[in-house]
Design a protein around this motif. Structure first.
Motif, mmCIF file in Angstrom:
data_model
loop_
_atom_site.group_PDB
_atom_site.id
_atom_site.type_symbol
_atom_site.label_atom_id
_atom_site.label_comp_id
_atom_site.label_asym_id
_atom_site.label_seq_id
_atom_site.Cartn_x
_atom_site.Cartn_y
_atom_site.Cartn_z
ATOM 1 N N THR A 166 17.270 80.924 72.278
ATOM 2 C CA THR A 166 18.026 81.871 71.458
ATOM 3 C C THR A 166 17.507 83.255 71.837
ATOM 4 O O THR A 166 16.644 83.390 72.709
ATOM 5 C CB THR A 166 17.778 81.621 69.965
ATOM 6 O OG1 THR A 166 16.404 81.909 69.687
ATOM 7 C CG2 THR A 166 18.056 80.175 69.586
ATOM 8 N N LEU A 222 13.765 82.659 70.691
ATOM 9 C CA LEU A 222 12.944 81.483 70.998
ATOM 10 C C LEU A 222 13.251 80.914 72.375
ATOM 11 O O LEU A 222 14.412 80.789 72.758
ATOM 12 C CB LEU A 222 13.207 80.367 69.952
ATOM 13 C CG LEU A 222 12.982 80.702 68.489
ATOM 14 C CD1 LEU A 222 13.495 79.563 67.613
ATOM 15 C CD2 LEU A 222 11.502 80.952 68.229
ATOM 16 N N LEU A 260 13.355 77.620 74.185
ATOM 17 C CA LEU A 260 13.403 76.219 73.746
ATOM 18 C C LEU A 260 13.252 75.245 74.915
ATOM 19 O O LEU A 260 12.686 74.173 74.759
ATOM 20 C CB LEU A 260 14.704 75.956 72.981
ATOM 21 C CG LEU A 260 14.865 76.824 71.717
ATOM 22 C CD1 LEU A 260 16.267 76.665 71.132
ATOM 23 C CD2 LEU A 260 13.815 76.481 70.672
ATOM 24 N N SER A 280 10.333 63.793 69.570
ATOM 25 C CA SER A 280 11.401 64.568 68.963
ATOM 26 C C SER A 280 11.022 66.061 68.977
ATOM 27 O O SER A 280 9.872 66.402 68.723
ATOM 28 C CB SER A 280 11.549 64.033 67.533
ATOM 29 O OG SER A 280 12.490 64.758 66.859
ATOM 30 N N GLY A 281 11.953 66.912 69.324
ATOM 31 C CA GLY A 281 11.672 68.348 69.394
ATOM 32 C C GLY A 281 11.220 68.808 70.769
ATOM 33 O O GLY A 281 10.880 69.975 70.952
ATOM 34 N N GLY A 339 13.060 68.999 73.514
ATOM 35 C CA GLY A 339 14.097 69.717 74.249
ATOM 36 C C GLY A 339 15.015 68.817 75.060
ATOM 37 O O GLY A 339 15.790 69.297 75.896
ATOM 38 N N SER A 388 17.656 66.882 74.039
ATOM 39 C CA SER A 388 19.081 67.040 73.730
ATOM 40 C C SER A 388 19.609 68.382 74.215
ATOM 41 O O SER A 388 20.733 68.466 74.726
ATOM 42 C CB SER A 388 19.322 66.920 72.220
ATOM 43 O OG SER A 388 19.023 65.615 71.787
ATOM 44 N N PRO A 430 24.627 74.736 71.043
ATOM 45 C CA PRO A 430 24.992 75.251 69.723
ATOM 46 C C PRO A 430 25.167 76.771 69.747
ATOM 47 O O PRO A 430 24.643 77.454 70.634
ATOM 48 C CB PRO A 430 23.799 74.862 68.829
ATOM 49 C CG PRO A 430 22.817 74.136 69.653
ATOM 50 C CD PRO A 430 23.317 74.069 71.060
ATOM 51 N N VAL A 472 22.746 79.739 71.116
ATOM 52 C CA VAL A 472 21.787 79.214 72.090
ATOM 53 C C VAL A 472 22.389 79.387 73.480
ATOM 54 O O VAL A 472 23.555 79.060 73.694
ATOM 55 C CB VAL A 472 21.471 77.719 71.811
ATOM 56 C CG1 VAL A 472 20.504 77.175 72.851
ATOM 57 C CG2 VAL A 472 20.907 77.552 70.410
ATOM 58 N N ALA A 503 9.735 74.874 66.877
ATOM 59 C CA ALA A 503 10.542 75.373 67.998
ATOM 60 C C ALA A 503 10.044 76.744 68.454
ATOM 61 O O ALA A 503 9.819 77.631 67.646
ATOM 62 C CB ALA A 503 12.008 75.472 67.564
HETATM 63 N N1 LIG Z 1 20.519 76.090 67.439
HETATM 64 C C1 LIG Z 1 19.182 76.086 67.482
HETATM 65 N N2 LIG Z 1 18.477 77.182 67.099
HETATM 66 C C2 LIG Z 1 17.127 77.179 67.127
HETATM 67 N N3 LIG Z 1 16.381 76.137 67.520
HETATM 68 C C3 LIG Z 1 17.027 75.027 67.917
HETATM 69 C C4 LIG Z 1 18.446 74.938 67.927
HETATM 70 N N4 LIG Z 1 18.800 73.705 68.374
HETATM 71 C C5 LIG Z 1 17.644 73.057 68.609
HETATM 72 N N5 LIG Z 1 16.588 73.841 68.345
HETATM 73 C C6 LIG Z 1 15.164 73.500 68.503
HETATM 74 O O1 LIG Z 1 14.901 73.216 69.872
HETATM 75 C C7 LIG Z 1 13.909 72.214 69.994
HETATM 76 C C8 LIG Z 1 14.388 71.120 70.926
HETATM 77 O O2 LIG Z 1 15.461 70.444 70.319
HETATM 78 P P1 LIG Z 1 16.118 69.150 70.946
HETATM 79 O O3 LIG Z 1 16.583 69.437 72.322
HETATM 80 O O4 LIG Z 1 17.131 68.686 69.968
HETATM 81 O O5 LIG Z 1 14.880 68.138 71.001
HETATM 82 P P2 LIG Z 1 14.882 66.556 71.253
HETATM 83 O O6 LIG Z 1 16.262 66.137 71.607
HETATM 84 O O7 LIG Z 1 13.894 66.346 72.346
HETATM 85 O O8 LIG Z 1 14.410 65.952 69.970
HETATM 86 C C9 LIG Z 1 13.644 71.702 68.582
HETATM 87 O O9 LIG Z 1 12.447 72.281 68.112
HETATM 88 C C10 LIG Z 1 14.813 72.213 67.793
HETATM 89 O O10 LIG Z 1 14.458 72.461 66.458
#
Ligand SMILES: Nc1ncnc2c1ncn2[C@@H]1O[C@H](COP(=O)(O)OP(=O)(O)O)[C@@H](O)[C@H]1O
Ligand SMILES: [Mg+2]
Length: 318
Positions: A11, A14, A16, A36-37, A39, A41, A52, A55, A274
């Motif tokens: 973002t 941040l 990510l 989880s968290g 990155g 996804s 999203p 981002v 994050a």
């Molecule tokens: N729209 C967003 N704004 C801010 N942080 C985000 C957003 N989407 C995801 N994150 C953060 O990015 C990090 C990685 O997310 P993600 O890719 O979903 O992780 P995973 O799939 O490995 O669990 C997480 O800490 C999540 O909270």
């Protein structure tokens, strides 16, 4: 088939995902694992151009047969590619389904959109065939059902039929079986494998289930703090992990390694919030092997010939 280079996702405030580079060749099956968290996804969503709101991605995502970079491509250009050459199956099938449209029509629509069938009639017939291929019982009848009339496992089969409907060269699966009953998980996994095998598609399979990676994938990437910290063949990485994070992840998921009281060993400390990962090695604040120089990334970081990003790698095999 897919080449991702120096991908950064974040973002305005941040970071990510940082410095992610990998490629998939035809028929190759690669696992992406990490807590989880990490990155995972966001990485897959960036490849699909489905990030999203707020981002953004930087770097390069190239698909075979597409003459432009997907990063920075217009929504129009992306929608031509998405669901056609590259398709994705998410954890929750309802994210991909329209609740008020019959599932057969949704599968047909996916093909009409990309003109891989001559007309609506052919699309409908092909949709029923695809529903049969993913083993929906009585596919002609299932085609007329609405999503809520199907079970979770059946809905995920419909999503898979849609994802495969235009013969994608790359299929991304983001924990496609996590939301399903254990008994249904193996069936859906088997259908994913049959699908990519039939089409010769490359598969990126995101999961937290290391046993699934071991059976499905030949290569694996381990992600933590938005970075790929280790990569290699499943054989190498699972028997001789070099990065302490990978070692911790394997140990904590391995039932044989629980202590006398049957507790699982877990990685000490919590995943930072994050964007709150330290500079240098992202794992150093939780790492049992961390030393002062870990505050800087290894100079070879990002060199994909090296399988891991650690200055003090684990030497002992598991
Ligand atoms: N729209 C967003 N704004 C801010 N942080 C985000 C957003 N989407 C995801 N994150 C953060 O990015 C990090 C990685 O997310 P993600 O890719 O979903 O992780 P995973 O799939 O490995 O669990 C997480 O800490 C999540 O909270
Ligand atoms: Mg995820």
């Amino acid at each position: 088939m897919l080449d991702v280079r120096d991908l950064h996702v974040g973002t305005s405030r941040l970071r990510l995902v940082s410095d992610v580079s990998f490629s998939l060749s035809a028929g190759e099956r690669v696992g992406l694992i990490g807590e989880s968290g990490s990155g995972k996804s966001l990485t897959a969503s960036a490849v699909m151009g489905l990030l999203p709101e707020g981002v953004r991605a930087e770097g390069s995502v190239r698909l075979a047969g597409v003459d432009h970079d997907l990063v920075g491509a217009s929504e129009k250009a992306l929608s031509r590619v998405r669901g056609d050459r590259v398709a994705m199956v998410f954890q929750e099938p309802m994210t991909a389904l329209n609740p008020v449209m019959r599932v057969g029509d949704q599968v047909a629509e996916a093909m009409l959109l990309h003109r891989t069938v001559p007309d609506r009639r052919a699309a409908r017939a092909r949709a029923v065939e695809l529903l049969d291929l993913v083993r929906l019982p009585d596919p002609g009848r299932a085609a007329r059902a609405y999503p809520h009339q199907l079970s979770g496992g059946q809905r995920q089969r419909v999503v898979l039929a849609m994802a495969l409907s235009n013969d994608p060269s790359v299929l991304l699966c983001d924990e496609p079986t996590t939301a399903l009953d254990v008994t249904v998980q193996a069936q859906v996994l088997d259908l994913v494998l049959r699908g990519v095998e039939r089409l010769g598609s490359a598969l990126l399979f995101i999961t937290h289930d290391l046993a699934v990676v071991a059976t499905v994938c030949r290569r694996v990437m381990v992600m933590y703090g938005g970075r790929i910290v280790e990569t290699g063949t499943v054989d190498e990485v699972f028997t001789r992990p070099r990065h302490p994070y990978t070692r911790g992840l394997l140990d904590s998921s391995d039932l044989e390694r629980s202590d006398e009281r049957g507790r699982l060993r877990t990685i000490a400390g919590a995943v930072p919030a994050a964007g709150r990962f330290p500079d240098g090695c992202v794992f150093r604040t939780r790492c049992p092997r961390a030393q002062d120089d870990c505050a800087e990334l290894p100079p070879w970081y990002g060199d994909r010939a090296r399988g891991h990003a650690c200055r003090h790698p684990v030497e002992e095999p598991r």
